[in-house]
Design an enzyme around this catalytic site. Structure first.
Site, PDB file in Angstrom:
ATOM      1  N   TYR A   1      25.863   9.089  26.129  1.00 19.79           N
ATOM      2  CA  TYR A   1      26.748   7.917  26.167  1.00 19.79           C
ATOM      3  C   TYR A   1      26.089   6.810  26.989  1.00 19.79           C
ATOM      4  O   TYR A   1      26.035   5.654  26.559  1.00 19.79           O
ATOM      5  CB  TYR A   1      28.098   8.313  26.769  1.00 19.79           C
TER       6      TYR A   1
ATOM      7  N   SER B   1      30.106  -0.633  27.129  1.00 17.61           N
ATOM      8  CA  SER B   1      30.833   0.082  28.183  1.00 17.61           C
ATOM      9  C   SER B   1      30.202  -0.286  29.525  1.00 17.61           C
ATOM     10  O   SER B   1      29.033  -0.693  29.573  1.00 17.61           O
ATOM     11  CB  SER B   1      30.689   1.594  27.966  1.00 17.61           C
TER      12      SER B   1
ATOM     13  N   LYS C   1      24.929   3.325  25.260  1.00 19.97           N
ATOM     14  CA  LYS C   1      25.664   2.114  25.648  1.00 19.97           C
ATOM     15  C   LYS C   1      24.707   1.096  26.294  1.00 19.97           C
ATOM     16  O   LYS C   1      24.893  -0.110  26.125  1.00 19.97           O
ATOM     17  CB  LYS C   1      26.833   2.467  26.570  1.00 19.97           C
TER      18      LYS C   1
HETATM   19  N1  NAD Z   1      38.317   4.404  26.780  1.00 19.07           N
HETATM   20  C1  NAD Z   1      37.411   4.063  27.678  1.00 19.07           C
HETATM   21  O1  NAD Z   1      37.533   4.426  28.863  1.00 19.07           O
HETATM   22  C2  NAD Z   1      36.237   3.188  27.306  1.00 19.07           C
HETATM   23  C3  NAD Z   1      35.482   2.639  28.345  1.00 19.07           C
HETATM   24  C4  NAD Z   1      34.379   1.844  28.017  1.00 19.07           C
HETATM   25  C5  NAD Z   1      34.064   1.600  26.694  1.00 19.07           C
HETATM   26  N2  NAD Z   1      34.824   2.155  25.696  1.00 19.07           N
HETATM   27  C6  NAD Z   1      34.435   1.880  24.323  1.00 19.07           C
HETATM   28  O2  NAD Z   1      35.506   1.274  23.641  1.00 19.07           O
HETATM   29  C7  NAD Z   1      35.375   1.515  22.243  1.00 19.07           C
HETATM   30  C8  NAD Z   1      36.693   1.983  21.678  1.00 19.07           C
HETATM   31  O3  NAD Z   1      36.962   3.273  22.207  1.00 19.07           O
HETATM   32  P1  NAD Z   1      38.434   3.764  22.608  1.00 19.07           P
HETATM   33  O4  NAD Z   1      38.403   4.034  24.035  1.00 19.07           O
HETATM   34  O5  NAD Z   1      39.457   2.855  22.053  1.00 19.07           O
HETATM   35  O6  NAD Z   1      38.429   5.185  21.888  1.00 19.07           O
HETATM   36  P2  NAD Z   1      39.309   5.780  20.697  1.00 19.07           P
HETATM   37  O7  NAD Z   1      38.731   7.138  20.459  1.00 19.07           O
HETATM   38  O8  NAD Z   1      40.752   5.657  20.985  1.00 19.07           O
HETATM   39  O9  NAD Z   1      38.976   4.824  19.483  1.00 19.07           O
HETATM   40  C9  NAD Z   1      37.764   4.871  18.812  1.00 19.07           C
HETATM   41  C10 NAD Z   1      38.049   4.556  17.356  1.00 19.07           C
HETATM   42  O10 NAD Z   1      36.791   4.560  16.645  1.00 19.07           O
HETATM   43  C11 NAD Z   1      36.958   5.306  15.456  1.00 19.07           C
HETATM   44  N3  NAD Z   1      35.656   5.824  15.034  1.00 19.07           N
HETATM   45  C12 NAD Z   1      34.911   6.785  15.662  1.00 19.07           C
HETATM   46  N4  NAD Z   1      33.801   7.031  14.955  1.00 19.07           N
HETATM   47  C13 NAD Z   1      33.827   6.207  13.873  1.00 19.07           C
HETATM   48  C14 NAD Z   1      32.967   6.016  12.766  1.00 19.07           C
HETATM   49  N5  NAD Z   1      31.836   6.726  12.626  1.00 19.07           N
HETATM   50  N6  NAD Z   1      33.312   5.077  11.849  1.00 19.07           N
HETATM   51  C15 NAD Z   1      34.454   4.379  11.966  1.00 19.07           C
HETATM   52  N7  NAD Z   1      35.325   4.529  12.979  1.00 19.07           N
HETATM   53  C16 NAD Z   1      35.014   5.448  13.916  1.00 19.07           C
HETATM   54  C17 NAD Z   1      37.957   6.401  15.815  1.00 19.07           C
HETATM   55  O11 NAD Z   1      38.562   6.972  14.661  1.00 19.07           O
HETATM   56  C18 NAD Z   1      38.931   5.629  16.699  1.00 19.07           C
HETATM   57  O12 NAD Z   1      39.952   5.018  15.946  1.00 19.07           O
HETATM   58  C19 NAD Z   1      34.228   2.525  22.107  1.00 19.07           C
HETATM   59  O13 NAD Z   1      33.039   1.860  21.740  1.00 19.07           O
HETATM   60  C20 NAD Z   1      34.108   3.101  23.497  1.00 19.07           C
HETATM   61  O14 NAD Z   1      32.822   3.619  23.762  1.00 19.07           O
HETATM   62  C21 NAD Z   1      35.898   2.934  25.976  1.00 19.07           C
END
Ligand code: NAD
Length: 274
Positions: A159, A146, A163
């Site tokens: 977080y 992130s 990260k």
């Molecule tokens: N959305 C944002 O603004 C953002 C920004 C920077 C980084 N990220 C990162 O992107 C990645 C994806 O996140 P997202 O935004 O798509 O969120 P999201 O919540 O839509 O998707 C996360 C997915 O991970 C799955 N998950 C969670 N814990 C798990 C586990 N223990 N085992 C298996 N699966 C698991 C959830 O069921 C979900 O399908 C993450 O690492 C998040 O930190 C997101």
């Protein structure tokens, strides 16, 4: 990354958000995709849509990761690309993304889950897949961290810390295994419209995340996934989906103290105290 060299890819957290969009993009590129998620039904829905394979697992369970890699390599084929994308974020306080009561997240369970999912799951996946990739002399690992792993997530110390650890671990992988033919990238997005920041999949909204406290607007998961794969194809280690992160990083490394002061000011303004 040579697009033709990627035949089999695993995407963790592929049931929703950025992971789901990555699964769709890879499938459109002709890759056999394994959709791995703790939510088995979500993984199945995505796998059915793209003609992939669904696997229900908790990525923070090392035995489950080892079993996943073994089964996929036996049943589908050698894993060319493993994307550790699953991640969690809770916020330091009940107020979610912006905690006016201060950082340090008092809830141990949130720290434990954040470490296990945001960091250790990426370690377990690399430990399971890298030896096999080394035997083949090739392979690709992408870890989704992130912008909070380069800068900071105001109101979510767990977080931010985990990260940063994800970025550090992925740097180590790139340094240790690059000469042996393993490609490694880390992805550092800012806000993306997903459930992680309190939005629904496919909402299409460009504002309203982090309880309305997002800073530079919100990108859609599909656009982010396309940038991730395009920058991976260009061979980049550091994949930045939001261009402003480069500027913020330059400012931070140029004058760290000034940057901390700027972040304090931003926090005050988000908390309505400026
Ligand atoms: N959305 C944002 O603004 C953002 C920004 C920077 C980084 N990220 C990162 O992107 C990645 C994806 O996140 P997202 O935004 O798509 O969120 P999201 O919540 O839509 O998707 C996360 C997915 O991970 C799955 N998950 C969670 N814990 C798990 C586990 N223990 N085992 C298996 N699966 C698991 C959830 O069921 C979900 O399908 C993450 O690492 C998040 O930190 C997101």
């Amino acid at each position: 990354m040579n697009a033709n060299a990627i035949k089999v890819a695993v995407v963790t957290g592929g049931g929703h958000g950025i992971g789901r969009a990555l699964c769709r993009r890879l499938a459109a590129d002709g890759v056999s995709v394994v959709v791995a998620d703790i939510e088995g039904d979500a993984a199945k829905t995505v796998a059915t849509e793209i003609g992939g394979v669904a696997k229900q697992l908790d990525v923070s369970d090392e035995k489950a990761i080892i079993e996943l890699v073994k089964t996929i390599e036996a049943d589908v084929g050698p894993i060319d690309l493993f994307i550790s994308n699953a991640g969690v974020g809770f916020g330091d306080g009940e107020s979610g993304a912006i905690s006016t009561e201060g950082g340090m997240n008092p809830i141990d369970e949130r720290w434990t889950v954040s470490w296990n999912v945001n960091v250790m799951a990426q370690v377990y996946a690399a430990r399971a897949v890298v030896p096999r990739m080394l035997e083949r002399g090739r392979g690709y690992i992408i870890n989704v961290a992130s912008a909070a792993g380069l800068l900071s997530q105001i109101g979510d110390s767990a977080y931010s810390a985990t990260k940063h650890a994800s970025v550090g671990f992925t740097e180590a992988l790139a340094i240790d295994y690059g000469d042996a033919g393993i490609k490694v990238s880390v992805v550092c997005p800012q806000a993306v419209a997903t459930r992680l920041i309190g939005m629904e999949d496919d909402s299409g909204a460009t504002e309203g995340g982090f309880n309305g406290n997002e800073i530079d607007g919100i990108m859609q998961a599909e656009d982010v996934a396309n940038i991730i794969i395009d920058q991976a194809l260009e061979g980049r280690f550091m994949i930045l989906t939001h261009p402003q992160v480069t500027t913020y990083m330059q400012r931070k490394t140029g004058n760290y103290d000034r940057w901390v002061g700027g972040m304090r000011k931003l926090r005050r303004s988000l908390a309505g105290k400026d």
